[in-house]
Scaffold this motif. Structure first.
Motif, short mmCIF file in Angstrom:
data_model
loop_
_atom_site.label_atom_id
_atom_site.label_comp_id
_atom_site.label_asym_id
_atom_site.label_seq_id
_atom_site.Cartn_x
_atom_site.Cartn_y
_atom_site.Cartn_z
N TYR A 165 0.84 -1.20 0.00
CA TYR A 165 0.00 0.00 0.00
C TYR A 165 0.88 1.24 0.00
O TYR A 165 1.91 1.29 0.67
CB TYR A 165 -0.92 0.01 1.23
N SER A 166 0.45 2.24 -0.78
CA SER A 166 1.24 3.46 -0.90
C SER A 166 0.32 4.67 -1.08
O SER A 166 -0.75 4.56 -1.69
CB SER A 166 2.18 3.34 -2.11
N ILE A 167 0.72 5.78 -0.51
CA ILE A 167 -0.01 7.05 -0.67
C ILE A 167 0.96 8.11 -1.19
O ILE A 167 2.05 8.26 -0.64
CB ILE A 167 -0.64 7.53 0.65
N ILE A 168 0.57 8.80 -2.24
CA ILE A 168 1.39 9.89 -2.79
C ILE A 168 0.54 11.15 -2.80
O ILE A 168 -0.54 11.17 -3.39
CB ILE A 168 1.88 9.57 -4.21
N ARG A 169 1.01 12.19 -2.13
CA ARG A 169 0.30 13.48 -2.10
C ARG A 169 1.16 14.52 -2.78
O ARG A 169 2.34 14.68 -2.45
CB ARG A 169 0.02 13.87 -0.64
N ILE A 170 0.58 15.22 -3.76
CA ILE A 170 1.36 16.22 -4.51
C ILE A 170 0.65 17.58 -4.43
O ILE A 170 -0.20 17.90 -5.26
CB ILE A 170 1.53 15.81 -5.99
N PRO A 171 0.98 18.40 -3.42
CA PRO A 171 0.41 19.75 -3.37
C PRO A 171 1.07 20.68 -4.37
O PRO A 171 2.13 20.36 -4.93
CB PRO A 171 0.70 20.19 -1.92
N TYR A 172 0.47 21.83 -4.56
CA TYR A 172 0.97 22.80 -5.54
C TYR A 172 2.41 23.19 -5.26
O TYR A 172 3.23 23.35 -6.17
CB TYR A 172 0.06 24.04 -5.52
N GLU A 173 2.77 23.31 -3.98
CA GLU A 173 4.11 23.78 -3.61
C GLU A 173 5.23 22.83 -4.05
O GLU A 173 6.37 23.25 -4.20
CB GLU A 173 4.20 23.98 -2.09
N LEU A 174 4.89 21.55 -4.26
CA LEU A 174 5.92 20.57 -4.63
C LEU A 174 6.06 20.40 -6.14
O LEU A 174 6.94 19.69 -6.59
CB LEU A 174 5.61 19.21 -3.99
N LEU A 175 5.20 21.05 -6.92
CA LEU A 175 5.31 20.95 -8.38
C LEU A 175 6.50 21.79 -8.85
O LEU A 175 6.88 22.76 -8.20
CB LEU A 175 4.03 21.47 -9.04
N PRO A 176 7.09 21.44 -9.98
CA PRO A 176 8.20 22.24 -10.51
C PRO A 176 7.75 23.68 -10.76
O PRO A 176 6.62 23.92 -11.22
CB PRO A 176 8.55 21.54 -11.83
N GLU A 177 8.61 24.60 -10.46
CA GLU A 177 8.28 26.02 -10.64
C GLU A 177 7.98 26.31 -12.11
O GLU A 177 8.73 25.90 -12.99
CB GLU A 177 9.45 26.88 -10.15
N GLY A 178 6.88 26.99 -12.36
CA GLY A 178 6.46 27.30 -13.72
C GLY A 178 5.50 26.30 -14.31
O GLY A 178 4.96 26.51 -15.39
N PHE A 179 5.26 25.18 -13.59
CA PHE A 179 4.36 24.15 -14.11
C PHE A 179 2.92 24.67 -14.16
O PHE A 179 2.18 24.39 -15.10
CB PHE A 179 4.43 22.90 -13.21
N MET A 180 2.52 25.46 -13.16
CA MET A 180 1.18 26.06 -13.13
C MET A 180 1.31 27.58 -13.15
O MET A 180 2.36 28.14 -12.80
CB MET A 180 0.41 25.59 -11.90
N ASP A 181 0.23 28.23 -13.53
CA ASP A 181 0.20 29.69 -13.60
C ASP A 181 0.13 30.25 -12.18
O ASP A 181 -0.91 30.17 -11.52
CB ASP A 181 -1.01 30.14 -14.42
N ALA A 182 1.22 30.81 -11.71
CA ALA A 182 1.29 31.30 -10.33
C ALA A 182 0.27 32.40 -10.06
O ALA A 182 -0.28 32.48 -8.96
CB ALA A 182 2.71 31.82 -10.05
N ALA A 183 -0.03 33.23 -11.06
CA ALA A 183 -0.99 34.32 -10.88
C ALA A 183 -2.40 33.77 -10.64
O ALA A 183 -3.15 34.27 -9.79
CB ALA A 183 -0.98 35.24 -12.10
#
Length: 264
Positions: free
Chosen positions: A204-222
């Motif tokens: 069993y495994s759980i992976i949580r990926i919040p916005y802060e852990l995504l590579p910078e520039g992956f999402m629109d920061a604005a």
């Protein structure tokens, strides 16, 4: 998820991967990513047979990778997809998939072992050898091969409210992982009974990926900043923080509205 499905189909021969979403549209989203990878990967196309590639049908989308197959299905009420078999199940946006359909129909896709005939023969020979007092030697390759063939279920999606079944699964899986195989702690998971034979907490495994852990520039920061400034904190934590929120803060609580809705 699309990339993982392709890698799974490519590296494990004759693999059957099934992708389901709350609506056919959600399954098609993952399929379109697979198509994009396929048409932009000449080396992948070169190492695959002539029958490989994407196929679109009315009731399903299929990606063939040599002898492996990835099938994206519409969920509906679950009746039309009964009887499917899969080695790997990917359930996207799990919070929106009705729990009874998943548990009664979808989870059963992977109930049969990855290689049932060889598995039955192997276990029968091991049992007979034990009865006769004969020790069977296993090489490391065989043990690794058996382990890599295990079926797999992935539940993924945006976090939702704490009273949703997605959060229930998350709590249960976290409880299993934290038990570290302790019999006493596993009894809490199984309602006071011992864990069944063959149960392995390390699977069993759980992976949580919040916005802060995504590579910078992956999402629109604005846009993320706008959401944080305007939407309710609980909604922001669900959408961008990958956290399950206990309840809404409106005059009518979300938990109250959910409790008044009758399921099928």
């Amino acid at each position: 998820l699309s990339l993982y499905s392709l890698i799974r189909a490519l590296l494990l021969p004759s693999r059957k991967v099934v992708v389901v979403g709350a609506a056919f549209r959600q399954s098609k989203v993952l399929f379109e990513y697979m198509e994009t990878i396929w048409y932009n990967a000449p080396i992948l196309r070169d190492i695959c047979s002539g029958n490989s590639g994407p196929r679109r049908d009315v009731d399903r989308c299929v990606m063939r990778i040599n002898d492996s197959r990835i099938t994206c299905l519409p969920l509906g009420d679950g009746q039309k997809i009964r009887g499917q078999r899969a080695n790997d199940i990917i359930s996207d946006e799990f919070a929106s998939i009705p729990r009874d359909i998943f548990e009664n129909v979808v989870a059963g896709f992977a109930a049969v072992s990855a290689d049932p005939i060889d598995n039955v023969r192997r276990m029968a020979s091991e049992k007979k050898a034990k009865d006769l007092g004969v020790e069977i030697e296993k090489n490391e390759t065989e043990e690794a091969d058996i382990k890599t063939k295990d079926n797999q279920i992935i539940l993924s999606g945006t976090a939702y409210y704490d009273f949703n079944h997605f959060a229930t699964y998350w709590k249960k899986w976290r409880q299993i992982i934290k038990s570290k195989g302790s019999r006493a702690r596993l009894r809490e998971v199984f309602g006071g009974e011992d864990a069944p034979d063959g149960f392995d907490w390390t699977q069993y495994s759980i992976i949580r990926i919040p916005y802060e852990l995504l590579p910078e520039g992956f999402m629109d920061a604005a846009q993320v900043a706008r959401s944080k400034a305007t939407v309710h904190a609980g909604i922001y934590q669900m959408e961008f923080g990958a956290c399950f929120t206990r309840d809404s803060q409106g005059f009518f609580k979300r938990s109250l509205i959910e409790s008044c809705v009758v399921s099928n």
